[in-house]
Scaffold this motif. Structure first.
Motif, mmCIF file in Angstrom:
data_model
loop_
_atom_site.group_PDB
_atom_site.id
_atom_site.type_symbol
_atom_site.label_atom_id
_atom_site.label_comp_id
_atom_site.label_asym_id
_atom_site.label_seq_id
_atom_site.Cartn_x
_atom_site.Cartn_y
_atom_site.Cartn_z
ATOM 1 N N TYR A 96 -30.202 -15.300 31.517
ATOM 2 C CA TYR A 96 -31.517 -15.288 32.175
ATOM 3 C C TYR A 96 -32.570 -16.006 31.336
ATOM 4 N N TYR A 126 -36.476 -10.857 40.223
ATOM 5 C CA TYR A 126 -35.085 -11.311 40.127
ATOM 6 C C TYR A 126 -34.402 -11.365 41.504
ATOM 7 N N LYS A 127 -35.202 -11.574 42.544
ATOM 8 C CA LYS A 127 -34.588 -11.839 43.849
ATOM 9 C C LYS A 127 -34.136 -13.294 43.875
ATOM 10 N N ILE A 129 -33.413 -16.465 40.983
ATOM 11 C CA ILE A 129 -33.243 -16.661 39.544
ATOM 12 C C ILE A 129 -33.231 -18.146 39.279
ATOM 13 N N ARG A 178 -24.060 -21.413 35.798
ATOM 14 C CA ARG A 178 -23.446 -20.412 36.664
ATOM 15 C C ARG A 178 -24.455 -19.454 37.285
ATOM 16 N N THR A 179 -25.643 -19.299 36.684
ATOM 17 C CA THR A 179 -26.482 -18.164 37.014
ATOM 18 C C THR A 179 -27.568 -18.432 38.063
ATOM 19 N N ASN A 181 -30.056 -19.566 41.058
ATOM 20 C CA ASN A 181 -29.967 -20.027 42.436
ATOM 21 C C ASN A 181 -31.170 -20.893 42.816
ATOM 22 N N ASP A 207 -26.596 -20.419 47.413
ATOM 23 C CA ASP A 207 -26.809 -19.448 48.464
ATOM 24 C C ASP A 207 -27.184 -18.107 47.846
ATOM 25 N N LEU A 208 -28.177 -17.452 48.432
ATOM 26 C CA LEU A 208 -28.638 -16.201 47.829
ATOM 27 C C LEU A 208 -27.632 -15.073 48.038
ATOM 28 N N LYS A 209 -26.776 -15.192 49.023
ATOM 29 C CA LYS A 209 -25.750 -14.166 49.258
ATOM 30 C C LYS A 209 -24.454 -14.483 48.527
ATOM 31 N N THR A 210 -23.858 -15.623 48.874
ATOM 32 C CA THR A 210 -22.528 -15.936 48.310
ATOM 33 C C THR A 210 -22.615 -16.515 46.906
ATOM 34 N N HIS A 211 -23.769 -17.003 46.552
ATOM 35 C CA HIS A 211 -23.985 -17.669 45.266
ATOM 36 C C HIS A 211 -23.182 -18.969 45.141
ATOM 37 N N GLU A 212 -22.693 -19.485 46.253
ATOM 38 C CA GLU A 212 -22.016 -20.781 46.199
ATOM 39 C C GLU A 212 -23.075 -21.886 46.307
ATOM 40 N N HIS A 218 -24.503 -30.526 43.816
ATOM 41 C CA HIS A 218 -23.323 -30.423 42.971
ATOM 42 C C HIS A 218 -23.783 -29.852 41.642
ATOM 43 N N GLY A 220 -22.855 -27.205 38.063
ATOM 44 C CA GLY A 220 -21.849 -26.526 37.255
ATOM 45 C C GLY A 220 -22.267 -26.441 35.797
ATOM 46 N N LEU B 654 -15.007 -22.561 32.840
ATOM 47 C CA LEU B 654 -16.092 -21.675 33.273
ATOM 48 C C LEU B 654 -16.508 -21.978 34.710
ATOM 49 N N ASN B 655 -16.269 -23.198 35.119
ATOM 50 C CA ASN B 655 -16.671 -23.563 36.477
ATOM 51 C C ASN B 655 -15.742 -23.015 37.551
ATOM 52 N N ILE B 657 -15.501 -19.925 37.883
ATOM 53 C CA ILE B 657 -16.017 -18.569 38.065
ATOM 54 C C ILE B 657 -17.323 -18.567 38.857
ATOM 55 N N THR B 658 -17.405 -17.703 39.842
ATOM 56 C CA THR B 658 -18.669 -17.490 40.537
ATOM 57 C C THR B 658 -19.214 -16.132 40.126
ATOM 58 N N VAL B 659 -20.430 -16.135 39.599
ATOM 59 C CA VAL B 659 -20.987 -14.876 39.112
ATOM 60 C C VAL B 659 -21.802 -14.192 40.193
ATOM 61 N N PRO B 661 -25.411 -12.952 40.261
ATOM 62 C CA PRO B 661 -26.513 -13.179 39.328
ATOM 63 C C PRO B 661 -27.556 -12.050 39.277
ATOM 64 N N TYR B 662 -27.447 -11.070 40.156
ATOM 65 C CA TYR B 662 -28.579 -10.138 40.280
ATOM 66 C C TYR B 662 -28.450 -8.946 39.346
ATOM 67 N N PRO B 663 -29.555 -8.586 38.698
ATOM 68 C CA PRO B 663 -29.492 -7.477 37.739
ATOM 69 C C PRO B 663 -29.229 -6.127 38.397
ATOM 70 N N ARG B 670 -17.972 -12.490 40.392
ATOM 71 C CA ARG B 670 -17.728 -12.169 41.779
ATOM 72 C C ARG B 670 -16.388 -12.747 42.230
#
Ligand SMILES: Cc1cc2nc3c(=O)[nH]c(=O)nc-3n(C[C@H](O)[C@H](O)[C@H](O)COP(=O)(O)OP(=O)(O)OC[C@H]3O[C@@H](n4cnc5c(N)ncnc54)[C@H](O)[C@@H]3O)c2cc1C
Ligand SMILES: Cc1cc2nc3c(=O)[nH]c(=O)nc-3n(C[C@H](O)[C@H](O)[C@H](O)COP(=O)(O)OP(=O)(O)OC[C@H]3O[C@@H](n4cnc5c(N)ncnc54)[C@H](O)[C@@H]3O)c2cc1C
Lengths: 681, 681
Positions: A96, A126-127, A129, A178-179, A181, A207-212, A218, A220, B654-655, B657-659, B661-663, B670
């Motif tokens: 963070y 932290y809704k 990040i 990774r962290t 969004n 994405d705020l849900k899937t974090h993809e 692109h 990473g 590391l790529n 991995i999907t984390v 992110p929310y505290p 994930r």
């Protein structure tokens, strides 16, 4: 080890607590202790496996810690200060990191009220990040050369963010890998085919849900580093990615969506203020960053015994603690002095900064009250700010170089054991190193300092009255140009400071001559500029350390003996530096050959002997808890060998493995505790 | 990047191949290529995951590589030289490291024929795998202080090996942690209650079948380190562990099992010879160790472009390669010069060593032929050996310091990207660092050099005729004591060398005055000794570099232009060093203030400009294959960014991995590609 450190502490009467309070204040010390107690009681912050884990595990643990820290802040209702204290105590960069610093700061400083409502509120919760994405694969120092574009689309009133080349890829961005969004993305703003330079955009990337990653993004992690491996520095490329009008942070400039015009508003000088503030904190931190290494190496070399002294009387049996060897002292004690020098310098920079902010605000209010600021007020405010800005560049470069290189000196002073991760110096050094490169590469910053000093010198030659310390010393130098100087550097501390001012001024006017009279190319002067910046910054450190020791605050805080010890530290720092830079001092006429040779052979050696008995208490005054140091060599109780052995034999996962040692066998790991035969060629 | 490096190569006509042959000889280059082709074709040596793996994985891979290497040696019938070349090309310490060096060497040099039959044969066959266990937790430099004991039991004719304290634990022993089943253990020999100092014992520590530690042996890996993590440095404790009489390596001393008497036999001077040889290889290696960093940083800064030159004509568009900035040049080009200086110095040390060995052998033969060696023969042989021994100490310290610190300068010169593991500099630096500590800690070695120089100076004062280079320069200095000197350092290269000799001699007699006349304590002189050793070693490097350039071998190998470039490198190295040490040169009277200031402001800058166009070809001449460098920044073809991006996005685990992110979520990872939800707080 235990008795040796106890004996060391008995030898000196430096009042550790009082000195610590002088450095930090009682309030801050108590607050630190309170936070520390919380952290120690949380299993997730247990450090015992830190030195063993690989990249992915370390990142995973760091993420867990970052989350927990955020929740502890809520639970204990920590202030921002307390939260920062906690991060410092944990002493590792976390995922963070950039969200909590540059992302929030940028939204706050460069966002409009509407944008703050839209982004900052969620970010504080932290809704979302975020991170701060400026540097690219191809451009770091040269921000104007950034290649990412944000093109205004007047049709649908959006910006199109695009990475035209591979080198346009954002790179090194902390928390991005990774962290995050969201990202603040610096991109070249293009309106109607015209480029307006880099501007900040708030961009959603995952994405705020899937974090993809979102489409056309692109992103990473950039991979392993020399240190900082608990942080996910990332890369980021955009393929004609559309963002709405609100994305461009619009406090200082915006695109009018109705007219499609680019508009500037207000002055972003505030941002320079922030930069100055950040650099000043780096100066102050450099003292404590270095103090960790000095604490570890000093304690260890007080308990590490090796050889008998060749000239020792027969009655002194047993080996000598290596801290008694002058060759160890000359490496460690000037660094010990530097920790205090940098601390007091950073503190004074930060005071100057806040005073100046107050003055500016007052001016602002006066202006509002329509009385108008008197000319000296405006003048002095901005001249001091300009001075502060330039000197903070030079001091950032000098102090982070001293800290980084000093840590390696400390590590090496510990001999073989310094190389073990359990020394605690190596990992700390690796994580600190980027400070020499970011917030302005240390070499490049020196050009800014030189530019400022040349400008100041020109003003002095043109006859302007001195308006800050820099122009004051330049003026005084010029006034003595035809009569020279005579500084009693070994007899008088104020003369010692004056000698540093003299040398810096001398180099300033020399550089000016090269540039203005001889018309040398800028590029041909870079090495001179580097030396000049260093000389000026060393003067600043010496002056600030001296001033701090003269201040009523210091004089009231500790007794005469302790003041005398601090004064020896001041002289050691100044004279050791002077001796290292001997030929410049000599060339400038600030001192004679004889003085420099006396400094080297006599005075510095005498100061080492004076400080030696107080070394342990002086490092104790920095107040590092064992939990924070996480070092076998630097333990407060001196139980170095027990701790080394414990960590190696009890905590070390490699010892769970039995190998097959023979080259004619394909088996590598014959047995792993808890598993069967594992690996094959 | 590609075109930029091609253009750089087109700018210069330094003949890369010829220069490379001068450095290494055609034979060695061809042999290296042959071995390299084999290694590249073996999957186990694939480097692409090196920078990602954690400690255990790295060790595992290293073990696999060590085994494979041994098998390749058998398969291809490699000579020892070829085998060493292969290890160097792989460029990572491996678990057989100490077996293949110190274990075999010690058995060979210190074993009797019987012991060689017993141990060396099996060791050569990897039936037993050993290490060299000297250092303990409590003692490294001070070998005489070792605490492990080997007590002769006259009853059952065995030695009892014992570790009386925790600090007696062997520590740092390479190959011991997991791999070795034997160790040469240095232990205090005690016979009939009397201690005879440290002696070597060959001791079995693990079962040859199960590889588990034997009873009364406690052994394991000491844990993670700043580098060297592919090696299992270990600890080792004995609890009254019995070993047979044959265990004590008996070439130079033994316990007579019949009389229970301790007997010395022969002279272990051979061992000093080996030490000298080892240190000379460190000097020569330092050149190529540093050359890797210089190659990477120089190539990268030729393709890295940042900013437009402020003074550039409007016609020159585009950004400037940072290698054009003098502030980058002053960091890299003197190091480039140092790589050649160290290489030629190391080479000349090794030649001197072998010549001397030959002479000694001849003497030996003459003695056998009962003619007897002439007095000059004996004299010069041993005096040159003493000189070689002392100078190799100083040069080991100087050269490994230059290489280690130079690598960090190279890393930092690469800006942010230097911090990425993909730069290839950081990992290499971390692995190299212990060279500054082992084979004699660099600070401590300087005492040996000083002791030797003081002794030489006393001999000169006593009127002995010069018998080697050191006494020659001291004699010449003394003969001019009353008339001083006048060296044309900027006009004449031989004068430049002479100025280095002058300063070293001056410091020698100064130190002698302090010690003999003023009776200063040894400990009070350590800092002076350090400076003295450095000065003398710098003289040696400068002299050897100069001599190499004058030699027919060099003059015949390359054309006049190239010789001129090499000569510029020599001058840059010498003058840059002189300028850094300006105040010593000045104080000694070796040059004037004006000469030093001209060196700084004019000559060094001019040399940078002269060398700049040849920089790329000069590093090319070191001939590092991309596979060896394993660096994105240092690629021969300049495709830096493509490679950085490829490694980050394609190879970085590391790529996968999907984390989360929310505290407020407990989930950390994930999704891990190929696995389900994985980790929780
Ligand atoms: C661990 C880490 C974390 C980071 N986090 C972030 C982040 O969160 N967000 C972000 O935006 N960035 C981040 N950065 C990037 C960082 O800000 C840049 O690396 C830094 O600004 C240096 O720029 P550069 O790498 O382009 O160096 P370059 O400018 O390429 O410098 C290369 C070399 O050239 C020299 N040089 C360049 N120009 C000149 C000149 N005009 N004159 C003389 N010499 C010159 C430099 O001294 C240096 O030696 C991070 C970097 C690191 C290492
Ligand atoms: C990676 C690595 C691998 C190693 N492999 C092996 C191995 O295979 N086998 C083996 O036996 N050993 C090995 N060693 C140990 C190595 O040889 C020792 O670490 C080295 O000799 C230094 O000794 P020390 O650690 O005891 O340093 P110390 O002697 O404890 O030095 C500590 C500090 O005190 C100073 N100092 C000490 N004495 C004096 C003095 N008289 N005057 C002035 N200053 C002094 C030193 O300069 C240093 O700064 C290894 C070490 C490392 C780091």
């Amino acid at each position: 080890g235990h008795e040796l450190l106890a004996a060391e502490r008995a030898k000196s009467n430096v009042p550790v607590e009082k000195l610590q309070e002088l450095l930090f204040t009682k309030k801050v010390i108590d607050q630190k202790q309170k936070v520390l107690d919380v952290l120690k009681s949380e299993k997730v912050f247990d450090k015992s496996q830190n030195y063993f884990a690989g990249r992915t595990e370390r990142f995973e643990t760091a993420l867990a810690r970052a989350k927990r820290l955020r929740n502890l802040k809520l639970k204990h209702n920590w202030t921002l200060d307390e939260f920062r204290t906690a991060s410092e105590l944990i002493s590792e960069p976390g995922p963070y990191g950039l969200h909590e610093s540059m992302f929030l700061i940028t939204l706050n400083e460069q966002g409009t009220p509407e944008q703050r409502d839209e982004f900052l509120v969620k970010a504080n919760d932290y809704k979302i990040i975020g991170c701060y994405a400026q540097t690219e694969l191809g451009h770091g120092s040269n921000v104007r050369g950034l290649e990412t574009t944000a093109t205004w689309d007047s049709q649908d009133k959006t910006f199109i963010i695009h990475s035209p080349h591979l080198t346009a890829s954002k790179w090194w961005i902390g928390s991005l890998g990774r962290t995050a969004n969201y990202a603040v993305v610096m991109a070249q703003l293009i309106v109607d085919g015209k480029s307006h330079g880099p501007h900040p955009f708030v961009v959603q990337i995952r994405d705020l849900k899937t974090h993809e990653p979102l489409e056309n993004v692109h992103v990473g992690d950039i991979g392993p580093k020399f240190g900082y491996n608990t942080m996910d520095n990332g890369f980021l490329l955009f393929n004609k990615y559309k963002v709405p009008h609100i994305s461009m942070l619009a406090r200082f400039s915006r695109v009018n969506p109705d007219t499609n015009q680019y508009v500037r508003q207000g002055s972003p000088s505030l941002i320079y203020g922030t930069l100055t503030w950040v650099r000043s904190t780096i100066v102050m931190q450099a003292g404590s960053v270095l103090a960790r290494g000095v604490t570890i190496a000093t304690r260890y070399s007080a308990i590490r015994r090796q050889f008998q002294d060749r000239d020792a009387p027969a009655s002194e049996v047993g080996e000598t603690p290596v801290l008694n060897y002058t060759m160890v002292q000359i490496r460690l004690l000037p660094l010990l002095a530097a920790t205090f020098a940098l601390h007091f310098t950073g503190k004074s920079m930060m005071n100057l900064y806040s005073e100046n902010q107050k003055k500016m605000n007052a001016k602002h209010e006066n202006a509002n009250s329509s009385r108008g600021a008197g000319p000296e007020e405006t003048q002095s405010g901005s001249d001091i700010l300009a001075d502060l800005h330039a000197t903070s560049c030079g001091l950032k470069a000098l102090s982070s170089t001293i800290a980084a290189e000093g840590l390696e000196v400390c590590r090496r002073a510990c001999g073989g054991h310094g190389y073990s991760s359990f020394s605690g110096i190596g990992p700390w050094y690796s994580d600190y190193l980027p400070t020499t490169t970011w917030e302005g590469d240390n070499y490049m910053l020196t050009q800014q300092v030189a530019r400022y000093l040349l400008k100041s010198a020109r003003a002095v030659i043109a006859g302007s009255a001195p308006s800050n310390d820099t122009t004051a010393i330049l003026t005084s130098f010029r006034s003595r140009a035809s009569i020279g100087c005579a500084f009693d550097i070994l007899g008088s501390s104020s003369d010692l400071v004056a000698a540093f001012a003299w040398r810096a001024s001398f180099l300033t006017f020399e550089a000016l001559k090269h540039r203005d009279e001889q018309g040398k190319a800028w590029n041909d002067l870079l090495v001179d500029f580097y030396r000049l910046s260093k000389a000026h910054s060393q003067y600043m450190v010496v002056k600030n350390f001296y001033t701090a020791l003269q201040s009523p605050e210091t004089r009231g805080a500790v007794d005469q003996n302790t003041l005398a010890v601090l004064h020896s530290l001041f002289r050691l720092y100044a004279l050791h530096t002077l001796e290292q830079e001997g030929s410049e001092f000599y060339a400038s006429g600030a001192c004679s050959k004889h003085q420099i040779s006396l400094t080297r052979t006599t005075t510095v050696m005498a100061l080492l002997a004076e400080i030696r008995p107080h070394a342990i208490r002086l490092v104790d005054a920095w107040g590092f808890d064992d939990w924070v140091l996480d070092s076998s060599l630097g333990r407060y109780d001196g139980k170095v060998y027990e701790d080394m052995f414990y960590r190696a034999s009890e905590l070390n996962p490699l010892n769970r493995i039995t190998v097959d040692p023979y080259p004619d066998s394909d088996v590598l790991f014959r047995r792993v505790e808890g598993e069967g035969v594992r690996s094959k060629l």
